[in-house]
Design a protein around this motif. Structure first.
Motif, PDB file in Angstrom:
ATOM      1  N   ALA A  11       0.826  -1.213   0.000  1.00  0.00           N
ATOM      2  CA  ALA A  11       0.000   0.000   0.000  1.00  0.00           C
ATOM      3  C   ALA A  11       0.861   1.264   0.000  1.00  0.00           C
ATOM      4  N   GLY A  12       1.945   1.255   0.774  1.00  0.00           N
ATOM      5  CA  GLY A  12       2.805   2.439   0.844  1.00  0.00           C
ATOM      6  C   GLY A  12       3.939   2.402  -0.168  1.00  0.00           C
ATOM      7  N   GLY A  13       4.649   1.266  -0.250  1.00  0.00           N
ATOM      8  CA  GLY A  13       5.856   1.170  -1.086  1.00  0.00           C
ATOM      9  C   GLY A  13       5.586   1.435  -2.558  1.00  0.00           C
ATOM     10  N   VAL A  35      11.697  -3.342  -4.933  1.00  0.00           N
ATOM     11  CA  VAL A  35      11.900  -4.795  -4.790  1.00  0.00           C
ATOM     12  C   VAL A  35      10.683  -5.388  -4.092  1.00  0.00           C
ATOM     13  N   ASP A  36      10.139  -6.450  -4.634  1.00  0.00           N
ATOM     14  CA  ASP A  36       9.070  -7.170  -3.930  1.00  0.00           C
ATOM     15  C   ASP A  36       9.203  -8.651  -4.258  1.00  0.00           C
ATOM     16  N   ARG A  37       8.737  -9.478  -3.322  1.00  0.00           N
ATOM     17  CA  ARG A  37       8.835 -10.935  -3.549  1.00  0.00           C
ATOM     18  C   ARG A  37       7.826 -11.395  -4.610  1.00  0.00           C
ATOM     19  N   ARG A 321      -2.294   0.901   9.430  1.00  0.00           N
ATOM     20  CA  ARG A 321      -3.423   1.080   8.521  1.00  0.00           C
ATOM     21  C   ARG A 321      -2.953   1.593   7.170  1.00  0.00           C
ATOM     22  N   ALA A 322      -3.761   1.348   6.157  1.00  0.00           N
ATOM     23  CA  ALA A 322      -3.398   1.774   4.807  1.00  0.00           C
ATOM     24  C   ALA A 322      -3.280   3.294   4.713  1.00  0.00           C
ATOM     25  N   GLN A 323      -4.124   4.017   5.448  1.00  0.00           N
ATOM     26  CA  GLN A 323      -4.051   5.481   5.326  1.00  0.00           C
ATOM     27  C   GLN A 323      -2.751   6.021   5.935  1.00  0.00           C
TER      28      GLN A 323
HETATM   29  C1  LIG Z   1      -7.666  -8.296   5.502  1.00  0.00           C
HETATM   30  C2  LIG Z   1      -7.132  -6.915   5.806  1.00  0.00           C
HETATM   31  C3  LIG Z   1      -8.013  -5.833   5.798  1.00  0.00           C
HETATM   32  C4  LIG Z   1      -7.524  -4.547   6.044  1.00  0.00           C
HETATM   33  N1  LIG Z   1      -8.404  -3.502   6.012  1.00  0.00           N
HETATM   34  C5  LIG Z   1      -7.944  -2.245   6.170  1.00  0.00           C
HETATM   35  C6  LIG Z   1      -8.818  -1.132   6.069  1.00  0.00           C
HETATM   36  O1  LIG Z   1     -10.018  -1.291   5.846  1.00  0.00           O
HETATM   37  N2  LIG Z   1      -8.295   0.123   6.232  1.00  0.00           N
HETATM   38  C7  LIG Z   1      -6.964   0.325   6.475  1.00  0.00           C
HETATM   39  O2  LIG Z   1      -6.541   1.485   6.595  1.00  0.00           O
HETATM   40  N3  LIG Z   1      -6.101  -0.712   6.581  1.00  0.00           N
HETATM   41  C8  LIG Z   1      -6.559  -1.986   6.449  1.00  0.00           C
HETATM   42  N4  LIG Z   1      -5.691  -3.045   6.560  1.00  0.00           N
HETATM   43  C9  LIG Z   1      -4.278  -2.777   6.876  1.00  0.00           C
HETATM   44  C10 LIG Z   1      -3.524  -2.371   5.606  1.00  0.00           C
HETATM   45  O3  LIG Z   1      -3.673  -3.350   4.623  1.00  0.00           O
HETATM   46  C11 LIG Z   1      -2.047  -2.173   5.940  1.00  0.00           C
HETATM   47  O4  LIG Z   1      -1.942  -1.234   6.976  1.00  0.00           O
HETATM   48  C12 LIG Z   1      -1.277  -1.678   4.718  1.00  0.00           C
HETATM   49  O5  LIG Z   1      -1.350  -2.604   3.651  1.00  0.00           O
HETATM   50  C13 LIG Z   1       0.188  -1.453   5.095  1.00  0.00           C
HETATM   51  O6  LIG Z   1       0.893  -1.071   3.952  1.00  0.00           O
HETATM   52  P1  LIG Z   1       2.461  -1.365   3.840  1.00  0.00           P
HETATM   53  O7  LIG Z   1       2.915  -0.688   2.578  1.00  0.00           O
HETATM   54  O8  LIG Z   1       3.128  -0.997   5.111  1.00  0.00           O
HETATM   55  O9  LIG Z   1       2.593  -2.935   3.708  1.00  0.00           O
HETATM   56  P2  LIG Z   1       1.878  -3.991   2.751  1.00  0.00           P
HETATM   57  O10 LIG Z   1       0.757  -3.386   2.007  1.00  0.00           O
HETATM   58  O11 LIG Z   1       1.587  -5.173   3.589  1.00  0.00           O
HETATM   59  O12 LIG Z   1       3.033  -4.357   1.705  1.00  0.00           O
HETATM   60  C14 LIG Z   1       4.217  -5.017   2.093  1.00  0.00           C
HETATM   61  C15 LIG Z   1       4.917  -5.519   0.831  1.00  0.00           C
HETATM   62  O13 LIG Z   1       6.195  -6.015   1.177  1.00  0.00           O
HETATM   63  C16 LIG Z   1       6.451  -7.205   0.459  1.00  0.00           C
HETATM   64  N5  LIG Z   1       7.413  -7.985   1.255  1.00  0.00           N
HETATM   65  C17 LIG Z   1       7.317  -8.327   2.556  1.00  0.00           C
HETATM   66  N6  LIG Z   1       8.401  -9.008   2.951  1.00  0.00           N
HETATM   67  C18 LIG Z   1       9.216  -9.106   1.875  1.00  0.00           C
HETATM   68  C19 LIG Z   1      10.496  -9.699   1.644  1.00  0.00           C
HETATM   69  N7  LIG Z   1      11.178 -10.349   2.608  1.00  0.00           N
HETATM   70  N8  LIG Z   1      11.042  -9.602   0.403  1.00  0.00           N
HETATM   71  C20 LIG Z   1      10.369  -8.963  -0.607  1.00  0.00           C
HETATM   72  N9  LIG Z   1       9.164  -8.388  -0.436  1.00  0.00           N
HETATM   73  C21 LIG Z   1       8.591  -8.453   0.786  1.00  0.00           C
HETATM   74  C22 LIG Z   1       5.079  -7.868   0.342  1.00  0.00           C
HETATM   75  O14 LIG Z   1       5.014  -8.765  -0.763  1.00  0.00           O
HETATM   76  C23 LIG Z   1       4.160  -6.658   0.146  1.00  0.00           C
HETATM   77  O15 LIG Z   1       3.968  -6.368  -1.223  1.00  0.00           O
HETATM   78  C24 LIG Z   1      -6.144  -4.347   6.327  1.00  0.00           C
HETATM   79  C25 LIG Z   1      -5.272  -5.453   6.345  1.00  0.00           C
HETATM   80  C26 LIG Z   1      -5.756  -6.722   6.092  1.00  0.00           C
HETATM   81  C27 LIG Z   1      -4.802  -7.894   6.106  1.00  0.00           C
END
Ligand SMILES: Cc1cc2nc3c(=O)[nH]c(=O)nc-3n(C[C@H](O)[C@H](O)[C@H](O)COP(=O)(O)OP(=O)(O)OC[C@H]3O[C@@H](n4cnc5c(N)ncnc54)[C@H](O)[C@@H]3O)c2cc1C
Length: 424
Positions: A11-13, A35-37, A321-323
């Motif tokens: 969501a952020g990256g 980079v992503d897996r 959270r996503a936001q």
């Molecule tokens: C079912 C569910 C419902 C949700 N509903 C809401 C909602 O309604 N509102 C809200 O605000 N938030 C919600 N969330 C939370 C929200 O999804 C997260 O807060 C948000 O996705 C975080 O974004 P991020 O970029 O930190 O990580 P993520 O979106 O989790 O992305 C992490 C990325 O890192 C990659 N990665 C991880 N480890 C490695 C590695 N070792 N090597 C290579 N790549 C790697 C993964 O493949 C992934 O693409 C929900 C979460 C879930 C699971």
């Protein structure tokens, strides 16, 4: 040219890579590398709709190489294994399918952004990690969906019931329970199984706190509980889980809740990998960052989203959270585009509220004004529409208006010709 490496295209990256590609990459001011897996991005807040079969991840998934080509960044698919901070390199696992002769790959960075997300936190509850399913990835969600369909077909053949226990009454648990209940009915209508969805498929949500959805006002939590109960879902609040076995969830009072499928949605923590970098982390292994989202013990490394621990001096810890991930991505896109020597701004998290879907037509939540800081509670169809707009906003950040409108039209047409749930 400086190389900015972003680990994790969630969501952020991905929003950060897209924005930096459009600015620094297109202007040849920096090399931006994501980079992503996985080969594609799926917005995690939709995972419960994959688990219920409402959403086909192959349709919604966004290809990283395509996004990289359109937005002037590079993409490398690979599992991040470790980091050498002294030499400013990260190491990726050998390419999949490269066989036994596959070699690890090394990538050098000048600046590094950790956006690795979170994984399920089982809080050391005995048996939870062994017997409960999770919703950490598309694969997890697909595993749950297939196991649910198999359990329904098998129970239909044996003239028994299916019990699904969802541990955790936060947004994930509540949204999944509501979607699953609807899917069970749709699967029965398409005769995928022969169970009566009203009586033979029992879905329970077990929550330790006194209310579901702790981020919302108790009145709204009660509204959500009423909505779930109206769908035939058991809501057990004030119930702590003490153990999970292969076929039951046992609560702290010793009561066993029969479970053909247990889904653990009770909390998250940063991946184990985050604790191996030698960076300061908190008790959830989140990278501790300062007000510029920079690691407190490495000035070349930033972290955002679920894997970062940002504590606002006024509002406290930013939630996973996503936001939050989105706001931090936009902040870092601005910060990393600044010429060196310009002052670093401070990140400020604005909580615009929270919306929780309770099925196709209804949702519940709270909206908070950006300027006034005042909150209003919303519910029903209006909240449901606003909830759907959240994903469109994410797509807007990645693609721009024209493509999002086209995609919405395609989705609308597609919904006219495919079943409302995946049937196998
Ligand atoms: C079912 C569910 C419902 C949700 N509903 C809401 C909602 O309604 N509102 C809200 O605000 N938030 C919600 N969330 C939370 C929200 O999804 C997260 O807060 C948000 O996705 C975080 O974004 P991020 O970029 O930190 O990580 P993520 O979106 O989790 O992305 C992490 C990325 O890192 C990659 N990665 C991880 N480890 C490695 C590695 N070792 N090597 C290579 N790549 C790697 C993964 O493949 C992934 O693409 C929900 C979460 C879930 C699971």
């Amino acid at each position: 040219m400086e190389t900015i490496v972003i680990l994790g295209g969630g969501a952020g990256g991905l929003e950060l890579a897209t924005r930096l590609g459009d600015t620094l990459g297109a202007g040849k001011r920096a090399r931006v590398l994501l980079v992503d897996r996985n080969p594609g991005h799926f917005w995690k807040p939709l995972l419960h709709t994959v688990a219920s079969g409402k959403c086909d991840p192959r349709v919604e998934e966004l290809s990283f190489p395509a996004q990289a080509m359109e937005h002037d960044f590079e993409f490398i698919q690979g599992e991040v294994l470790c980091m050498d901070r002294a030499h400013q390199t990260i190491t990726l696992a050998p390419r999949k399918h490269s066989g036994s002769d596959g070699v690890c790959r090394t990538i050098a960075y000048d600046k590094l952004v950790l956006a690795l997300g979170a994984v399920t936190n089982f809080y050391n509850v005995p048996g939870a990690a062994d017997h409960a399913l999770t919703l950490d990835s598309v694969d997890d969600a697909e595993t749950f969906r297939r196991r649910f369909i198999d359990a329904c077909i098998k129970a239909g053949e044996q003239k028994t019931q299916v019990d699904v226990v969802i541990v955790g009454g936060g947004a994930t648990g509540v949204e999944l329970a509501a979607e699953l209940s609807n899917s069970a009915r749709a699967l029965a209508a398409y005769r995928v199984h022969t169970l009566n969805p009203e009586t033979d498929i029992r879905i329970s949500v077990i929550e330790r706190g006194q209310h579901l959805l702790p981020q919302l006002h108790p009145q709204q939590a009660n509204r959500a509980a009423r909505q779930l109960r109206s769908l035939g879902i058991d809501v057990l609040t004030g119930t702590a889980v003490a153990q999970v076995t292969a076929d039951a969830v046992i609560d702290a009072a010793g009561i066993a809740h029969r479970a053909d499928l247990t889904l653990w949605a009770a909390g998250v923590e940063a991946p184990q990998l985050c604790a191996t970098f030698g960076l300061a982390v908190n008790n959830l292994r989140q990278i501790v960052v300062d007000s510029s989202l920079c690691s407190t013990n490495d000035s070349q490394i930033y972290a955002l989203g679920d894997c970062a621990s940002y504590v606002c001096p006024i509002k406290g810890a930013a939630p996973p959270r996503a936001q939050v991930a989105h706001q931090q991505a936009m902040f870092l896109a601005d910060l990393l585009s600044r010429r060196s020597g310009t002052p670093r701004p401070d990140f400020r998290y604005h909580d615009y509220g929270s919306l929780v879907s309770l099925g196709p037509q209804t949702a519940v939540g709270v909206l908070t004004g950006a300027v006034t800081g005042k909150s209003i509670r919303v519910g029903g169809a209006t909240a449901s529409l606003l909830y759907q707009l959240l994903y469109q906003k994410h797509l807007l950040n990645l693609h721009g208006t024209a493509r999002v409108i086209t995609q919405a039209l395609v989705d609308w047409l597609r919904a006219k010709i495919v079943p409302p749930v995946k049937l196998y």
